[in-house]
Design an enzyme around this catalytic site. Structure first.
Site, PDB file in Angstrom:
ATOM      1  N   THR A   1      27.908 -21.079 -12.611  1.00  0.00           N
ATOM      2  CA  THR A   1      26.757 -21.809 -12.078  1.00  0.00           C
ATOM      3  C   THR A   1      26.901 -21.872 -10.559  1.00  0.00           C
ATOM      4  O   THR A   1      27.966 -21.632 -10.010  1.00  0.00           O
ATOM      5  CB  THR A   1      26.641 -23.213 -12.714  1.00  0.00           C
ATOM      6  N   GLY A   2      25.795 -22.197  -9.912  1.00  0.00           N
ATOM      7  CA  GLY A   2      25.815 -22.250  -8.455  1.00  0.00           C
ATOM      8  C   GLY A   2      24.996 -21.117  -7.874  1.00  0.00           C
ATOM      9  O   GLY A   2      24.108 -20.581  -8.538  1.00  0.00           O
ATOM     10  N   GLN A   3      25.302 -20.773  -6.649  1.00  0.00           N
ATOM     11  CA  GLN A   3      24.492 -19.774  -5.943  1.00  0.00           C
ATOM     12  C   GLN A   3      24.720 -18.380  -6.529  1.00  0.00           C
ATOM     13  O   GLN A   3      25.734 -17.744  -6.279  1.00  0.00           O
ATOM     14  CB  GLN A   3      24.839 -19.799  -4.456  1.00  0.00           C
ATOM     15  N   GLY A   4      23.719 -17.926  -7.263  1.00  0.00           N
ATOM     16  CA  GLY A   4      23.859 -16.699  -8.042  1.00  0.00           C
ATOM     17  C   GLY A   4      24.209 -15.480  -7.223  1.00  0.00           C
ATOM     18  O   GLY A   4      24.977 -14.615  -7.667  1.00  0.00           O
TER      19      GLY A   4
ATOM     20  N   ARG B   1      12.955 -12.868  -7.430  1.00  0.00           N
ATOM     21  CA  ARG B   1      14.400 -13.051  -7.228  1.00  0.00           C
ATOM     22  C   ARG B   1      15.122 -13.300  -8.568  1.00  0.00           C
ATOM     23  O   ARG B   1      14.690 -14.103  -9.372  1.00  0.00           O
ATOM     24  CB  ARG B   1      14.629 -14.243  -6.296  1.00  0.00           C
TER      25      ARG B   1
ATOM     26  N   THR C   1      20.164 -25.060 -14.422  1.00  0.00           N
ATOM     27  CA  THR C   1      20.937 -24.066 -15.192  1.00  0.00           C
ATOM     28  C   THR C   1      21.823 -24.750 -16.212  1.00  0.00           C
ATOM     29  O   THR C   1      22.394 -25.801 -15.936  1.00  0.00           O
ATOM     30  CB  THR C   1      21.864 -23.270 -14.254  1.00  0.00           C
TER      31      THR C   1
HETATM   32  C1  SD4 Z   1      21.004 -18.917 -10.060  1.00  0.00           C
HETATM   33  N1  SD4 Z   1      23.179 -19.526 -10.872  1.00  0.00           N
HETATM   34  O1  SD4 Z   1      19.882 -18.609 -10.412  1.00  0.00           O
HETATM   35  C2  SD4 Z   1      21.788 -19.891 -10.907  1.00  0.00           C
HETATM   36  C3  SD4 Z   1      21.517 -21.266 -10.411  1.00  0.00           C
HETATM   37  C4  SD4 Z   1      22.424 -22.319 -10.934  1.00  0.00           C
HETATM   38  O2  SD4 Z   1      22.907 -24.503 -11.230  1.00  0.00           O
HETATM   39  O3  SD4 Z   1      23.429 -22.084 -11.561  1.00  0.00           O
HETATM   40  N2  SD4 Z   1      22.132 -23.538 -10.689  1.00  0.00           N
HETATM   41  O4  SD4 Z   1      21.516 -18.507  -9.034  1.00  0.00           O
END
Ligand code: SD4
Length: 341
Positions: free
Chosen positions: A248-251, A225, A197
């Site tokens: 960013t991170g777990q969406g 998803r 991301t």
């Molecule tokens: C997601 N937020 O698809 C994104 C993944 C992400 O660094 O940010 N990864 O959940």
């Protein structure tokens, strides 16, 4: 407030890092702020992406054009997994999500789009050429083709193919905290597994804000998803009177708290960008309870005055800043767990 002494000290550190060409991590809280134009983006990959944006901002160009061009650098990159070189979903398909928002609440996004190299540009077309905000899946792809985007071959990159084959041995879906900044892949996953991301927000010389976000989503996700990145208000939000934020991170856990919008609202109440990000990360931590240790969630924020900040759930999150004083700054942020600053 920053004292003059601190200001000089921190700019000197940054300048020294630049002049030696040495990529040096700097604590975000010690930096001066309030410069425009400016662009900031998530993770180490943002250093390169910011250069694409800076070419436009530096000439007095519009923030919207800058955030599109900036993340296209990452979508093009062979060195990371944003874009078509990325890891696939669990059925072996690379599906991409992207969103963009300008200074007038215009916004557009695409989700689960396949075989398109620059989903961010399709998101912009959705914003500019359709009465809608979001197109998904086949419809998004059809629209892209109608706008002249080329359909790329349905083939995994060599790295992704290798990683996917390794993953199939266990088929275990388990997001890995800070995988974006891990240069070496976990052995069981493959050789290259280090980014999925990029989010970017910019303030141009005219004082206008815009933002963009583009991703392949979580590797080996269920087919269909979507994460936060294509969802306006979750992965990205811009209010030109207040500020611009991306996540960013777990969406799933960013969506739950309407993350980027919530950060903007805290800035509207007068919080600094960092404090606003922190409030929302704390909200995620409270909701997740003991499970918060297993995930990463981070926000970066830029306000109308060009002040920026970030905050993460776990340590190890970085963001990249580019303005006229410092073209390639990589900042580490403080975090809810194991605060490292
Ligand atoms: C997601 N937020 O698809 C994104 C993944 C992400 O660094 O940010 N990864 O959940």
């Amino acid at each position: 407030m920053y004292s003059r002494r601190k200001f000089i000290a921190s700019t000197t550190v940054a300048a020294a890092a630049l002049s030696t060409g040495f990529k040096r991590l700097i604590a975000a809280e010690k930096l001066p702020a309030g410069i425009k134009p400016i662009v900031i983006s998530t993770w180490d990959e943002g250093l390169n992406a910011n250069q694409g944006a800076w070419e436009i901002l530096n000439k007095g160009g519009r923030a919207l054009d800058a955030v599109e061009a900036g993340v296209m650098v990452t979508e093009n990159s062979q060195n990371c997994c944003v874009g078509l070189g990325a890891n696939p979903d669990r059925d072996g398909f690379v599906t991409l999500d992207a969103s963009i928002m300008d200074e007038n609440f215009n916004c557009g996004s695409v989700a689960a789009i396949e075989r398109i190299k620059h989903p961010i540009s399709v998101a912009r077309k959705v914003m500019e050429k359709t009465p809608h905000v979001m197109l998904v899946g086949q419809g998004a792809q059809q629209f892209a083709v109608s706008q002249g985007f080329k359909l790329e071959p349905l083939k995994l990159s060599d790295d992704a193919e290798k990683t996917y084959k390794n993953w199939l041995k266990t088929s275990e879906y388990k997001p890995i905290v800070n995988i974006e900044n891990q240069k070496a892949a976990p052995a069981k996953l493959g050789d290259k597994y280090n980014h999925d991301t990029i989010g970017m927000v910019a303030l141009d010389a005219n004082g206008n804000l815009s933002g963009s976000c583009t991703t392949s989503g979580m590797a080996f996700k269920m087919r269909g998803r979507l994460g936060d990145s294509p969802i306006i208000g979750a992965g990205l939000y811009v209010d030109n009177e207040v500020g611009a934020v991306t996540a960013t991170g777990q969406g799933e856990d960013v969506i739950r708290v309407a993350g980027s919008h919530s950060v903007v609202e805290f800035m509207r109440q007068g919080l600094s960008p960092r404090e606003a990000c922190k409030k929302v990360v704390e909200r995620v931590a409270k909701i997740k309870g003991a499970k918060a240790k297993d995930i990463q969630v981070a926000f970066i924020a830029l306000n109308k005055n060009g002040e920026h900040g970030a905050y993460a759930l776990q340590k190890g999150f970085t963001y990249s800043v580019c303005d006229k004083n410092n073209q390639k700054q990589l900042l580490k942020t403080s975090s809810y767990f194991d605060n490292e600053l």
